[in-house]
Design a protein around this motif. Sequence first.
Motif, mmCIF file in Angstrom:
data_model
loop_
_atom_site.group_PDB
_atom_site.id
_atom_site.type_symbol
_atom_site.label_atom_id
_atom_site.label_comp_id
_atom_site.label_asym_id
_atom_site.label_seq_id
_atom_site.Cartn_x
_atom_site.Cartn_y
_atom_site.Cartn_z
ATOM 1 N N PHE A 83 0.843 -1.199 0.000
ATOM 2 C CA PHE A 83 0.000 0.000 0.000
ATOM 3 C C PHE A 83 0.877 1.247 0.000
ATOM 4 O O PHE A 83 0.696 2.166 -0.799
ATOM 5 N N MET A 84 1.865 1.269 0.887
ATOM 6 C CA MET A 84 2.740 2.438 0.993
ATOM 7 C C MET A 84 3.503 2.662 -0.312
ATOM 8 O O MET A 84 3.789 3.787 -0.685
ATOM 9 N N GLY A 85 3.845 1.585 -0.993
ATOM 10 C CA GLY A 85 4.636 1.685 -2.219
ATOM 11 C C GLY A 85 3.832 2.142 -3.422
ATOM 12 O O GLY A 85 4.411 2.588 -4.407
ATOM 13 N N LEU A 98 -0.678 9.401 -2.847
ATOM 14 C CA LEU A 98 -0.548 10.400 -1.797
ATOM 15 C C LEU A 98 0.667 10.098 -0.927
ATOM 16 O O LEU A 98 1.494 10.961 -0.640
ATOM 17 N N ILE A 99 0.748 8.805 -0.566
ATOM 18 C CA ILE A 99 1.896 8.394 0.261
ATOM 19 C C ILE A 99 3.207 8.678 -0.471
ATOM 20 O O ILE A 99 4.197 9.094 0.124
ATOM 21 N N GLN A 100 3.165 8.468 -1.809
ATOM 22 C CA GLN A 100 4.374 8.718 -2.591
ATOM 23 C C GLN A 100 4.810 10.177 -2.481
ATOM 24 O O GLN A 100 5.998 10.464 -2.296
ATOM 25 N N ILE A 101 3.824 11.057 -2.546
ATOM 26 C CA ILE A 101 4.158 12.485 -2.452
ATOM 27 C C ILE A 101 4.730 12.790 -1.061
ATOM 28 O O ILE A 101 5.771 13.422 -0.924
ATOM 29 N N ILE A 102 4.021 12.268 -0.037
ATOM 30 C CA ILE A 102 4.476 12.530 1.323
ATOM 31 C C ILE A 102 5.885 11.977 1.521
ATOM 32 O O ILE A 102 6.727 12.605 2.157
ATOM 33 N N GLY A 104 8.347 14.238 0.183
ATOM 34 C CA GLY A 104 8.451 15.361 1.137
ATOM 35 C C GLY A 104 9.319 14.966 2.313
ATOM 36 O O GLY A 104 10.163 15.729 2.774
ATOM 37 N N ASN A 105 9.095 13.769 2.762
ATOM 38 C CA ASN A 105 9.838 13.283 3.921
ATOM 39 C C ASN A 105 11.341 13.294 3.650
ATOM 40 O O ASN A 105 12.131 13.761 4.451
ATOM 41 N N PHE A 106 11.707 12.783 2.453
ATOM 42 C CA PHE A 106 13.126 12.813 2.104
ATOM 43 C C PHE A 106 13.652 14.233 2.069
ATOM 44 O O PHE A 106 14.744 14.533 2.551
#
Lengths: 247, 663, 226
Positions: free
Chosen positions: C54-56, C60-64, C67-69
């Motif tokens: 799911f995370m991969g 939305l998670i991809q964008i976040i 951002g996290n990096f």
Amino acid sequence: MKLTLKIWREGGMYASGKLETYKVEADEHMSFLEMLDVLNQQLIEEKKDPVAFDHDCREGICGSCSMVINGQPHGPQKGTTACQLHMRSYKNGDTITIEPFRAKSFPVIKDLVVDRSAFDRIIQAGGYVSVNTGQAPDGNAIPIEGDTAGKAFDAATCIGCGACVAACPNGSAMLFTSAKVAHLGLLPQGKVEHEARSQKMVAQMDKEGFGMCSNVGACEAECPKEISLENIARLNRSYIASVFSSE
Amino acid sequence: MKLENKVPPGNLDEKWTKYKSTMNLVAPNNKRRIEVIVVGTGLAGASAAATLGELGYKVKAFTFHDSPRRAHSIAAQGGINAAKNYQNDGDSIYRLFYDTIKGGDYRSREANVHRLAEASTEIIDHCVAQGVPFAREYGGLLANRSFGGVQVSRTFYARGQTGQQLLIGAYQGLSRQIAKGTVTMYNRHEMLDLVKVDGKARGIIARNLLTGELERHAAHCVILATGGYGNVYYLSTNAMGSNVTAAWRAVKRGALMANPCMCQIHPTCIPVSGDYQSKLTLMSESLRNDGRVWVPKTVEDAKAIQEGRKTGLDIAEEDRDYYLERRYPAFGNLVPRDVASRAAKVACDEGKGVSKSGLAVYLDFSSAIQRYGQQEANSLGIQANAAKITELGTAVIEKKYGNLFQMYEKITGENPYVMSMKIYPAIHYVMGGLWVDYNLETNVPGLFALGEANFSDHGANRLGASALMQGLADGYFVIPYTIGQFLSGEIRTPEISNETAEFMAAEKETKERLEGLMNIKGNQSVESFHRRLGKIIWEYCGMSRNAEGLKKARQLVRELKAEFYKDVFIPGTIDEFNPELEKAVRVADFMELGELMTLDALERNESCGGHFREEFTTEEGEAKRDDDGYAFVSAWEWDDDNPTLHKEELVFENVELKTRSYK
Amino acid sequence: MKWILQFLTSSIGQKLIMSLTGLFLILFLTVHLIGNLSLLKSDGGAAFNAYSDFMGHNPLIQIISKGNFFFIFLHAIQGFVLYFKNKGAKGSKYAGKAKDKTSWASKNMALLGTLLLAFILMHLGHFYVRFKFFNDMPMVNQDGADILNTYQTVSEVFSNPIWIICYLIGLVALALHLKHGFASAFQTLGINHKKYTPIIKALGTGYSILIPIGFAIIPLYMYFIK
């Protein structure tokens, strides 16, 4: 009591600066500076160069004295300037290391004397209320709520000695600057210029080359007037707000 | 020489107002060209420099400190008087004026004192507007307390650090002008000579204390706000650096020194603890609001305390002599400073002192703690036991005087909440200073003196909380007007050059003087001479004086001076940062001033205020003034061998001269 | 727009960057831990594999995650800038030694941060880089779809005691970094009040203990118990 002193000597014959060792005999009722007077008298009698140190009122209020005693600005006693520190805090046989306040923005002039004019320039940048003589309304025209007045007062007790900078591992002047911003900003008379003042004083502080506050808290721990870190938070708040609200 | 005090005509309460509205002005375009030198940046100097800068003059300000904020005004604790009558207790400008004249034992100029009282209210307004955090009541309005020598509450205060807060206010005002460029600030510069051109003060020779370089600074006029000379006594409550040099250099150039013998001894200082002592610390007079002064009734008890066999706690209530309350029932512990000091000396002379040296009296807070504790218990509505009452009372005392008590404990190592404080009088302030007229101008045209550096407002004794008032009145509200009387005549004077023969000669003389001192190369430290000078002056020209002692003192001081110029040793060189050389210059000037003090004290055959001559007392041992013979200001023209006395008669049109009674 | 640059290069502006990025990363840690706790489930890794799938793939998670990096990068760069500027502003150290009244962590954030950066690089090397850029990942069929068997990769790493020790060291550094960083971030934002600050400080202390313990449980559990 017999003491061994290791004192930083710089300037004059000590071009690059070094710790020199001296022996001195002190009395427990002496103040720390009187103990240094005894040493200097001794040095003068031996026709040697006495140790230079800034001092004036010797009542803990003028902010002149500026020395680091065994790694602590103004020495071990909480809320006490070096001039108010008494030798009863020490015992026979002690070795005491005495150094000048250290920070790039406080260059050493001689021995324990440093140049703190950067503080004056921070105040000149905006640490005042812009009121000319003769313009004031009656002193009682604006009542000031007790708590606020008390907080402003607590901040106003700063004596501008620079121990905060000397204690800070980053050489930051945030406690000094924020104490002035808080003192004036909390009072209705100083509120008008509060945000502009925060910006101008921080800009000058940065220009002087002081380091950045990383909330270590050494300044508060060593401040002889026990000025609170709350003031730094207050300055952060007003500075950030001023950046976004000013045009 | 005829001394013209230039007091304007008219009724006392209209003089200043009328004078202000009719005096000569300098137009803004001319102000921009006119240069003013201000030496000293304490309360008087900083406020004057800031205000003159605001008005548009080109100001150069000098201080020997590393920053204007370090001036010794900062150490004033108790407060500042103002005739605001916020307490509705019958205060008024007239009453402040009257109290000050009476407190000064009728040796000050009526018109100056009245002007001071008038300015007092404006000072408070201005300081509040600057952000000075005065103490306030719960409702947010300004609080007051009472001080020695008066029966109203008119003292405004900022915890125990009123001087600091007021000085920071003035310093901030000054900083604002420095930023604007109207004031140029010279830190770590010491004035070493006054330069006169065609009889007018036109500049100074200053030494850059960091480099040792001598600098010539020219201006249209010179203001000295360099504080008092209490350090002539070596041990005083003054800061280590406080000195008379700037004022004395003016005296050497022809200015007159007025009432030099009038020194104030403050009754509540921490007693001397040993020979190494470098200075004395004052405990605010405000402590006498709640503290009761006492010594044991019997010499035996006192002896036991001196020898450490007993403490104050061992002396029962009925064996204590609350001598101020006994001798002066109307004012009790709040008698003026000179009276309280002498009473302490009398007690100690009788052998009732309470320290090892026998030179201390007790200041006790236990009854105040009980009284406040009971009040607190009542207002909380609780039935408190003795311990609880003491606890509550201690908390009240702590709130009022916490920082003073803390300071006492730091210095002495004793807890004053339990043990009575030990106090003894010490030199604190000097009423004497440069003679000035109503414009605060000395007899040298263009040379002004403000604050403690002048003699003007306190006569023979200053009331508590009046020094801050005078410093700020002079700087904020008097000199900005009166300087116009002189400068309006100077608008056609071009920029003063610092290259003229007069400047060059003064610089050369200063250089030679410094070299002379350095070249003595003797064996004794400057400090040791200063200590010896202080001992002589304290012994013979201190709390009480007599003709024989004063004559002897003058001789001793002259001998000491001769020895100084033969045997002083100053390490280091002339062209570097050299604190020992700075001290030497100051001590050299103190020697001459000390001599003049003994002369002045000898000449004044009366007892008044801080000047107490043993030959002139009432049968009860109180001071006896001689209004017929000595209602004048002694203004001395210096000469190395025979100083000349000039007299300014004091005319009292509004107050009747009475024997001061605080009984 | 000069004001933005002026602000962000002022001392308080630079500190604000540290504070805001730090707070974001603190929040990220919570989310990261909650997801990772699924490793502890005794389902042969099904839950964790589904979670990482799911995370991969969630956009939305991809964008976040990008951002996290970016925030980690910003926090690190800004941190180094602060460190060197402050070192320059201080000059020489004192010869005299006093009893320290301040916490060790508060004065060694740069050291701790560098350790953490090394840890993050190692951690990314172990997992993220492999998942994203290598094709040698084992696959597993779950709910009818072929997805990466991330669980197996994790188990492999955590079967090596050397890696476990490295992770534990990293987590101690994280604990100390959080101990100062959590409360400090609020102080920089100007949040300091007699009432709230003790609460923030207590939360920070709790957080700096619980989060690293939570993370530490995973390798230890996988090594010793599974």
